[in-house]
Structures are given as structure tokens and as C-alpha cells.
Design a protein around this motif. Structure first.
Motif, mmCIF file in Angstrom:
data_model
loop_
_atom_site.group_PDB
_atom_site.id
_atom_site.type_symbol
_atom_site.label_atom_id
_atom_site.label_comp_id
_atom_site.label_asym_id
_atom_site.label_seq_id
_atom_site.Cartn_x
_atom_site.Cartn_y
_atom_site.Cartn_z
ATOM 1 N N HIS A 178 0.842 -1.193 0.000
ATOM 2 C CA HIS A 178 0.000 0.000 0.000
ATOM 3 C C HIS A 178 0.878 1.244 0.000
ATOM 4 C CE1 HIS A 178 -1.774 3.439 2.199
ATOM 5 N NE2 HIS A 178 -2.814 3.156 1.471
ATOM 6 N N PHE A 179 0.527 2.221 -0.846
ATOM 7 C CA PHE A 179 1.173 3.524 -0.798
ATOM 8 C C PHE A 179 0.231 4.546 -1.422
ATOM 9 C CE2 PHE A 179 2.486 1.394 -4.665
ATOM 10 C CZ PHE A 179 2.318 2.351 -5.653
ATOM 11 N N PRO A 180 0.272 5.802 -0.973
ATOM 12 C CA PRO A 180 -0.645 6.831 -1.475
ATOM 13 C C PRO A 180 -0.451 7.061 -2.962
ATOM 14 C CG PRO A 180 0.480 7.567 0.518
ATOM 15 C CD PRO A 180 1.176 6.321 0.073
ATOM 16 N N GLN A 181 -1.565 7.159 -3.700
ATOM 17 C CA GLN A 181 -1.506 7.432 -5.129
ATOM 18 C C GLN A 181 -2.594 8.435 -5.500
ATOM 19 O OE1 GLN A 181 -0.572 4.095 -7.874
ATOM 20 N NE2 GLN A 181 -1.121 2.787 -6.153
ATOM 21 N N SER A 182 -2.314 9.248 -6.512
ATOM 22 C CA SER A 182 -3.293 10.239 -6.956
ATOM 23 C C SER A 182 -4.317 9.629 -7.918
ATOM 24 C CB SER A 182 -2.586 11.416 -7.644
ATOM 25 O OG SER A 182 -1.846 10.960 -8.764
ATOM 26 N N TYR A 184 -6.681 6.167 -8.267
ATOM 27 C CA TYR A 184 -7.087 5.013 -7.471
ATOM 28 C C TYR A 184 -8.511 4.592 -7.825
ATOM 29 C CZ TYR A 184 -9.115 8.906 -4.825
ATOM 30 O OH TYR A 184 -9.790 10.054 -4.479
ATOM 31 N N PHE A 199 -3.945 -0.589 5.980
ATOM 32 C CA PHE A 199 -4.558 0.394 5.095
ATOM 33 C C PHE A 199 -5.236 -0.307 3.921
ATOM 34 C CE2 PHE A 199 -1.021 2.568 7.135
ATOM 35 C CZ PHE A 199 -1.602 3.755 7.556
ATOM 36 N N ASN A 201 -5.752 -0.923 0.279
ATOM 37 C CA ASN A 201 -5.041 -0.734 -0.984
ATOM 38 C C ASN A 201 -6.097 -0.544 -2.074
ATOM 39 O OD1 ASN A 201 -3.642 -0.963 -3.408
ATOM 40 N ND2 ASN A 201 -2.224 -2.493 -2.623
ATOM 41 N N LYS A 202 -6.233 0.672 -2.561
ATOM 42 C CA LYS A 202 -7.294 1.005 -3.503
ATOM 43 C C LYS A 202 -6.954 0.640 -4.947
ATOM 44 C CE LYS A 202 -9.388 4.572 -0.635
ATOM 45 N NZ LYS A 202 -9.815 5.991 -0.530
#
Length: 254
Positions: A178-182, A184, A199, A201-202
Motif C-alpha cells: 500500500h502507498f498513497p496514489q493520486s 485510485y 490500510f 489498498n485502492k
């Protein structure tokens, strides 16, 4: 001499078959001008947390083409940028139907230690000035679920790459972490997001097998895409055309 040529051909074939992707090794099952489907061994994927993915899977999988459309056809994603946010479907109906049959066959050929990698390249406009977009994903089955992990979502393919299979099938690694992405996936009916390190994972969708029968593809309203021409002037009515004098601060109608 023949032996040297044969060895050169074998080396080239091996190189192209496992050509640059984040995946260390992939075996081609099906390909066309629009998509490619591979098997990937579980021990060849890049995992930082081994517990994220089971050691073995519930393969092979029996699924129909219509159910593939039900699974993929309603998924939407959001792309955030400084110009605003855009929500859209990941796949067009025709795009899914291009690879659905081979996806079904691929799932039936999977061994218990393999995942399926799918790369789709699609251009609904098919104009000389429009681009193809590429989406890649893993798909596999557990005892209770069918899971899909997306990498790129409608990533634009450059003109130089879109006509060459060995270029457009060259995709980055699809991370399981999981890591933040713009960009999703948007939450939708029929699936949940996989939790990784606490978290959601979208990019990782989990479809409960007991609910698969409830999934139905929702027909979309038809949108008319205006024909794109090579000349902007051709799309303008004569009375609205502006001469080059506009550059000098003078606007003249033709």
C-alpha cells in the motif's frame, strides 16, 4: 553457422518473452494488437510482505465471459490533478470483450502457484490524433475470493510505443504494497479493498465468490464521440474562423 543462428534465435525469443516488466519472469499465453495475457509464478513476484499473498491459489478457475464483464465492467477510478479530479470507467465494454474469452481460458490453465497478468491497450476513438491507453492487472483466485490487483490505470501510450507489441507490453512492476496514489479505484458494489499494513489498498480488489452471482454489468449510456480531423479549421464554421491577424491584435472573419 546454423547452430549459431539457432542459439541467437533462442536467446532473442527468451529475452522478448520475458521482456522488460517489473515481473522477473512471465510466460505468454495469448496476445493480439490490443492485449496480452501471461502466467506469472508466485515465487517470481516482488513482495516485501510475504503474508500479503498466499503461497498457493485455488486454481484453475471456472468462469464465463459474461462474468468477466460483470467483474470488470463497472469498476471506476479517480484521477486527481491540479486541473481537477476526473472519474471514469477503467474499461470500455468492447475492450473487455476483446480479451474476455482468452482471460477465461487463461484462468482455466493456471496452476496453483501462478497468477494471471493481463495488459490491455485500447483506443475508443481510433483517430490519427488520439492515443491508446494501457491498463495492467493481476488476477487470481483463493478458496473464498477472486482478487484483482491493478497497476497502471488508463496510462497513455505514446505514438512510438503503441504500434509495437514489445514496447506497449513493457509495463512497470505492479506493487502489492500500500502507498498513497493520486489515481485510485473508487469503491463500488461487489468488492472490497484488500487491507495491507492496516490500510486499504485502492488498487487491490477482493470479490467474494459467494456474491459473484449478484454481480451484473450495468449498461452505460451511449456517448457520441465527435470525429476528430487533422485540421482544426475543418471543424470550425466559416463565419467563426479567425485569420492569423489575431496574432497582431486584429481579429478578422473569413
Amino acid at each position: 553457422m546454423k547452430l549459431v543462428r539457432l542459439l541467437s534465435f533462442l536467446i532473442l525469443s527468451i529475452t522478448l518473452n520475458s521482456c522488460a516488466t517489473g515481473v522477473k519472469s512471465r510466460a505468454l499465453l495469448f496476445r493480439s494488437n490490443e492485449f496480452a495475457i501471461y502466467t506469472v509464478n508466485r515465487d517470481k513476484i516482488n513482495l516485501k510482505a510475504e503474508s500479503s499473498v498466499p503461497k498457493t491459489f485455488a486454481h484453475p478457475v471456472e468462469i464465463t465471459e459474461d462474468k468477466v464483464l460483470d467483474l470488470l465492467g463497472n469498476i471506476r477510478f479517480r484521477e486527481e490533478s491540479s486541473y481537477g479530479d476526473v472519474n471514469q470507467y477503467i474499461f470500455e465494454e468492447k475492450e473487455i470483450k476483446e480479451f474476455a474469452l482468452d482471460l477465461v481460458d487463461g484462468l482455466q490453465k493456471l496452476k496453483s502457484d501462478q497468477l494471471l497478468l493481463v495488459i490491455s491497450k485500447y483506443n475508443p476513438v481510433r483517430s490519427v490524433v488520439s492515443h491508446y491507453a494501457r491498463t495492467g492487472f493481476y488476477i487470481w483466485s483463493s478458496e473464498t475470493s477472486i482478487e484483482i490487483l491493478f497497476g497502471e490505470l488508463q496510462k497513455e501510450v505514446t505514438y512510438d510505443e503503441q504500434g509495437n507489441y514489445y514496447d506497449w507490453s513493457n509495463i512497470p512492476d505492479i506493487p502489492f504494497e500500500h502507498f498513497p496514489q493520486s489515481t485510485y479505484i473508487l469503491q463500488g458494489p461487489g468488492f472490497s479493498f484488500k487491507k495491507v499494513s492496516g490500510f486499504r489498498n485502492k488498487h487491490w480488489l477482493v470479490f467474494d465468490k459467494t456474491d459473484l452471482a449478484k454481480l451484473k454489468f450495468e449498461k452505460r449510456k451511449k456517448t457520441i464521440v465527435p470525429e476528430v480531423t487533422n485540421s482544426v479549421d475543418a471543424d470550425l464554421k466559416p463565419e467563426k474562423r479567425i485569420s492569423r491577424d489575431e496574432e497582431e491584435g486584429i481579429i478578422n472573419g473569413d
